[in-house]
Design a protein around this motif. Structure first.
Motif, PDB file in Angstrom:
ATOM      1  N   THR A   1      12.811  15.413  63.065  1.00 53.25           N
ATOM      2  CA  THR A   1      12.500  14.205  63.812  1.00 53.25           C
ATOM      3  C   THR A   1      13.357  13.071  63.252  1.00 53.25           C
ATOM      4  O   THR A   1      13.937  13.180  62.170  1.00 53.25           O
ATOM      5  N   ALA A   2      13.450  11.989  64.002  1.00 51.35           N
ATOM      6  CA  ALA A   2      14.183  10.808  63.552  1.00 51.35           C
ATOM      7  C   ALA A   2      13.207   9.843  62.898  1.00 51.35           C
ATOM      8  O   ALA A   2      12.072   9.686  63.351  1.00 51.35           O
ATOM      9  N   PHE A   3      13.648   9.206  61.839  1.00 55.26           N
ATOM     10  CA  PHE A   3      12.795   8.217  61.196  1.00 55.26           C
ATOM     11  C   PHE A   3      12.703   6.995  62.096  1.00 55.26           C
ATOM     12  O   PHE A   3      13.723   6.470  62.548  1.00 55.26           O
TER      13      PHE A   3
ATOM     14  N   LEU B   1      10.330  22.696  61.096  1.00 51.19           N
ATOM     15  CA  LEU B   1      10.355  21.259  61.363  1.00 51.19           C
ATOM     16  C   LEU B   1      10.386  20.467  60.069  1.00 51.19           C
ATOM     17  O   LEU B   1       9.531  20.646  59.200  1.00 51.19           O
ATOM     18  N   VAL B   2      11.383  19.596  59.937  1.00 50.15           N
ATOM     19  CA  VAL B   2      11.378  18.571  58.901  1.00 50.15           C
ATOM     20  C   VAL B   2      10.999  17.273  59.609  1.00 50.15           C
ATOM     21  O   VAL B   2      11.816  16.688  60.326  1.00 50.15           O
ATOM     22  N   ASP B   3       9.762  16.870  59.437  1.00 50.18           N
ATOM     23  CA  ASP B   3       9.247  15.710  60.156  1.00 50.18           C
ATOM     24  C   ASP B   3       9.585  14.446  59.373  1.00 50.18           C
ATOM     25  O   ASP B   3       8.761  13.889  58.652  1.00 50.18           O
ATOM     26  N   HIS B   4      10.827  14.009  59.545  1.00 50.46           N
ATOM     27  CA  HIS B   4      11.316  12.846  58.806  1.00 50.46           C
ATOM     28  C   HIS B   4      10.438  11.619  59.043  1.00 50.46           C
ATOM     29  O   HIS B   4      10.176  10.838  58.121  1.00 50.46           O
ATOM     30  N   ALA B   5       9.978  11.464  60.257  1.00 51.07           N
ATOM     31  CA  ALA B   5       9.166  10.290  60.588  1.00 51.07           C
ATOM     32  C   ALA B   5       7.856  10.269  59.818  1.00 51.07           C
ATOM     33  O   ALA B   5       7.266   9.196  59.616  1.00 51.07           O
ATOM     34  N   ALA B   6       7.385  11.442  59.398  1.00 50.74           N
ATOM     35  CA  ALA B   6       6.127  11.511  58.656  1.00 50.74           C
ATOM     36  C   ALA B   6       6.326  11.312  57.158  1.00 50.74           C
ATOM     37  O   ALA B   6       5.346  11.173  56.420  1.00 50.74           O
TER      38      ALA B   6
END
Length: 283
Positions: A117-119, A152-157
């Motif tokens: 995801t995008a931050f 998934l690397v959930d950057h936003a999280a």
């Protein structure tokens, strides 16, 4: 178990924001940092990075996807779409449809695919329209990762990335510390041990409102307006550069040594299929 990691995408994966004179294109980035950890975990690991800054999703798919799959990777990192979101008119629904087609192609190869995801940029009210697009993009990526079995690397999280130390002055690209932290996150997601030493994030003091306003004005003049002007002129930095690691290399040989060898020929005593060792300080 060792394999071949191929990284595709844009500036996020190329490593913009993490300058290093001894690396191709003058940047290091989380991908190269992760590759060094892979080589330390097992010298048989191989790595290629086809990502180029400022590329849109369709360009990443057209120029990088098939060359990546032709290498028969065991692992693929895929991040694209951020530059589409920066466009003045961004069709997020259409973007996600094309993103899914690419993701389906990647996961269908049998490789383990890592997506991000995008931050979301909470640093400036000026970026609020972009943030709404980012939130929609991120929801789509989460759903598609679950549907197609991607990691998934959930950057936003990862809210530690709210710390300004992890961002370059443009507030779009990660800094050296941010890329290093991202390399550690990806290593953990794919089950590879790492020795990356991450700096403690000391709480930053709240600034007086006058300083905040002055900093915002400086940011707009130095970063936002030049970006808008370049976009309106159709100028993109990625049009003038080539991929950092277009063919698989063995990170165990040392990334700086490998970069130097590109100008002089193959690393002595090695070929692309062999295994070997090497050391490189300062990951």
């Amino acid at each position: 178990m060792a394999g071949l990691l191929v990284a595709i995408g844009d500036s996020f994966t190329e490593g913009v924001g993490d300058p290093h004179l001894h690396y191709p294109n003058g940047v290091r980035g989380w991908g190269d940092r992760l590759a060094r950890q892979l080589g330390r975990a097992d010298p048989a690991w191989r790595y290629a990075n086809l990502a180029i800054r400022s590329k849109f999703l369709d360009q990443v798919v057209a120029d990088q996807l098939e060359p990546a799959l032709a290498m028969e990777p065991t692992h693929v990192s895929f991040y694209a779409g951020g530059n589409d979101l920066l466009s003045l008119r961004a069709d997020v629904d259409g973007l996600m449809g094309r993103y899914e087609a690419a993701l389906r192609r990647l996961t269908g190869s049998g490789a383990q695919v890592v997506v991000f995801t995008a931050f979301d940029p909470r640093t400036s009210r000026l970026l609020e329209p972009l943030r709404r697009r980012v939130l929609a993009f991120n929801d789509g990526v989460r759903d598609l990762a679950a549907t197609h079995g991607a990691v998934l690397v959930d950057h936003a999280a990862l809210r530690e990335f709210e710390h300004p130390m992890l961002w370059a002055p443009d507030r779009i690209h990660m800094s050296r510390h941010g890329h290093k932290r991202m390399a550690a996150v990806v290593a953990e997601r794919i089950g590879v041990p790492h020795t990356l030493r991450l700096r403690d994030l000391v709480p930053h003091e709240r600034r007086p409102w006058r300083q905040v306003a002055a900093d915002e004005a400086t940011f707009v003049r130095a970063e936002v307006l030049p970006l808008v002007r370049r976009r309106l002129r159709g100028e993109y930095d990625g049009d003038r550069i080539t991929p950092k690691w277009p063919q698989p290399v063995h990170p165990a040989d040392g990334m700086k040594r490998l970069a130097a060898s590109r100008a002089t020929g193959p690393v002595p005593g090695r070929d692309l299929q062999g295994a070997g060792s090497g050391s490189e300080q300062g990951s």
